[in-house]
Scaffold this active site. Structure first.
Site, PDB file in Angstrom:
ATOM      1  N   SER A 248      -8.873  -8.269   2.087  1.00  0.00           N
ATOM      2  CA  SER A 248      -9.140  -8.003   3.477  1.00  0.00           C
ATOM      3  C   SER A 248      -9.472  -6.410   4.007  1.00  0.00           C
ATOM      4  O   SER A 248      -9.683  -5.711   2.727  1.00  0.00           O
ATOM      5  CB  SER A 248      -7.418  -7.921   4.065  1.00  0.00           C
ATOM      6  N   LYS A 249      -9.327  -6.202   4.951  1.00  0.00           N
ATOM      7  CA  LYS A 249      -9.992  -4.779   5.454  1.00  0.00           C
ATOM      8  C   LYS A 249      -9.236  -3.743   4.798  1.00  0.00           C
ATOM      9  O   LYS A 249      -9.675  -2.490   4.438  1.00  0.00           O
ATOM     10  CB  LYS A 249      -9.502  -4.709   7.011  1.00  0.00           C
ATOM     11  N   ARG A 250      -7.933  -3.921   4.374  1.00  0.00           N
ATOM     12  CA  ARG A 250      -7.212  -2.989   3.634  1.00  0.00           C
ATOM     13  C   ARG A 250      -7.871  -2.478   2.531  1.00  0.00           C
ATOM     14  O   ARG A 250      -7.767  -1.553   1.942  1.00  0.00           O
ATOM     15  CB  ARG A 250      -5.621  -3.488   3.267  1.00  0.00           C
ATOM     16  N   GLY A 252     -11.003  -1.915   2.070  1.00  0.00           N
ATOM     17  CA  GLY A 252     -12.435  -1.364   2.277  1.00  0.00           C
ATOM     18  C   GLY A 252     -13.293  -2.424   3.035  1.00  0.00           C
ATOM     19  O   GLY A 252     -12.670  -3.178   3.612  1.00  0.00           O
TER      20      GLY A 252
END
Ligand code: GLU
Length: 488
Positions: A248-250, A252
């Protein structure tokens, strides 16, 4: 049947509700490799039936991402939304054959039952008996214009298939609810639209993410009910972040476009993506596109989740920076240098040989194009800034450093040609005369030329910075160091 009809046909079927995610790109790549390897056809279908969430911008981003990676498709793009009339007709065909039935249950009633089941801690399952009406009741409701959904009547038995990745997968049909295929507003539900389109597109292999495994038995039942032969299925593993959690966006950047703008080379990205859930069986990791096609084999597809390791991606990109021919690399790096305000396209064109040589030098210490850009300023700007740490480390004794730099300048200025072999000879002589090691000359010189303690080989730096700027930088360094010492 002509031989053309025997060619395998695969597809990538993204929903245009966001950018092209690395997981999607990887699925597209596997399908593309399969098509290229087995003389097949790779198709692109935009699954835009969800009008509220689909955007043209997202469709554009998906095309751009695929084009950047070089994953070209072989026939015109299919837009699922253009096929709703067929989806509708297929649902009604199933209704006529008795494979599906009308469900007049109001949505509010379903919601109530679902909430009740949840309160009990159960999962809601539609009960077929709720929808079973006599012909007269059905006729009356139809005459009254009551809305209805069409549900597929799941037959008894077990639905199984031989998955290309997981081998045998079987679902007892009793665990599959009579699912809706056409909503009461006449719009198709995902499973129906996909099957209807895959039949129409004559798809022979559906290769997609593991997250679709639970859809596959429903889809197989639909193929059979529609009188079509089901394709082969292969479910490729999910991609997880380095911490083992769903990517996920977490973690990067997860969009292919982000990597494009971070200065990754498309070949490196493709190579990296290919190894997310597939391996050659030996240790080969760096493979060109033709090599990937040659080696691609569905036996190498893995069951276990793949880990998206950004360090490995950078490493891969470094390999590609080193491997790519300068002619191909220069046009990719040039815009990044221009964007950084270091030069213009015209200036680079005018010094093509110099630019290619510089690129060859800077790529050694680079994993990304950004790394190259970061090292570039000393070669494009007349002056440099000194990194304070470099000054402390290499110019600690300002007076001694100034003397060495002044002597260095004198020797270099006296050279008849500005050429690495001559420079090295001159400076090694100087070191001997001063009874110091070469490093005692080269390290302070490096700070004067690039402001840092690291750079390519010092004689290459001198050559690419050029005579005029190099001598001016030596003057500036001596001036800086003598000003400093008099102030101290
Ligand atoms: N549109 C679906 C998705 O983006 C893929 C459907 C399929 O491959 O069957 O997940």
């Amino acid at each position: 049947m002509s031989s053309a009809d025997l060619r395998p046909r695969v597809r990538f079927a993204p929903s245009p509700t966001g950018s092209l995610h690395v997981g999607g790109a990887r699925t597209a790549l596997f399908n593309w490799l399969y098509a290229r390897k087995y003389n097949g056809v790779f198709l692109l279908r935009v699954e835009d039936t969800d009008r509220a969430r689909s955007t043209d911008e997202s469709t554009r981003a998906i095309f751009d991402g695929l084009e950047w990676l070089g994953l070209t498709w072989d026939e015109e793009v299919v837009y699922q939304g253009a096929n709703v009339a067929r989806h509708y007709a297929d649902a009604h065909r199933l209704l006529e054959t008795g494979a599906a039935y009308r469900d007049f249950t109001p949505a509010s009633e379903i919601e109530r039952l679902r909430a009740e089941a949840e309160a009990r801690g159960d999962a809601f399952r539609f009960d077929r008996s709720m929808a079973m009406l006599s012909d007269a009741e059905t006729a009356a409701k139809l005459a009254a214009g009551e809305p209805y959904a069409i549900r597929f009547m799941v037959p008894d038995g077990v639905t199984e298939w031989h998955d290309l990745v997981h081998e045998r997968i079987a679902f007892p049909n009793k665990d599959i609810e009579d699912f809706v295929i056409l909503r009461s507003d006449g719009t198709p539900v995902y499973n129906l639209a996909v099957v209807s389109d895959d039949i129409d597109m004559r798809i022979t292999l559906v290769m997609r993410g593991d997250d679709h495994i639970s859809n596959t038995p429903k889809q197989i039942l639909l193929y059979r009910a529609l009188g079509a032969t089901e394709p082969q299925f292969g479910h490729v593993p999910m991609i997880l972040g380095a911490d083992g959690k769903k990517l996920s966006k977490r973690h990067g950047a997860t969009a292919v476009g982000d990597y494009q703008y971070l200065g990754l080379l498309p070949g490196a990205m493709v190579n990296f993506l290919a190894l997310l859930g597939w391996s050659t069986g030996d240790d080969t990791e760096v493979m060109t596109l033709p090599e990937l096609i040659a080696k691609f084999d569905t036996h190498g597809l893995q069951k276990k989740a793949a880990i998206f390791d950004t360090k490995k991606l950078e490493w891969m990109n470094g390999q590609y920076l080193a491997l790519t021919a300068l002619d191909a690399l220069a046009p990719v790096v040039a815009p990044a240098l221009v964007k950084a305000g270091l030069t213009t396209a015209e200036a680079l064109d005018a010094r093509r040989e110099w630019f290619h040589g510089l690129l060859d030098l800077l790529r050694i210490r680079s994993r990304t194009i950004d790394d190259i850009v970061r090292q570039a300023p000393p070669y494009f700007q007349p002056t440099v800034e000194y990194d304070p740490e470099a000054v402390t480390k290499q110019w600690r004794d300002a007076k001694a450093a100034a003397e060495i730099l002044a002597a260095t300048r004198e020797r270099l200025a006296a050279l008849p040609v500005w050429e690495p072999v001559a420079m090295e000879e001159a400076l090694r002589h100087l070191a001997e005369e001063l009874s110091i090691s070469g490093g005692k000359i080269f390290q302070p010189l490096r700070v004067a030329l690039v402001g840092l303690t690291v750079s390519p080989g010092i004689f290459d730096v001198l050559q690419y910075v050029g005579r005029e700027w190099s001598l001016a930088r030596l003057d500036a360094a001596v001036a800086y160091l003598t000003a400093d010492s008099s102030a101290a």
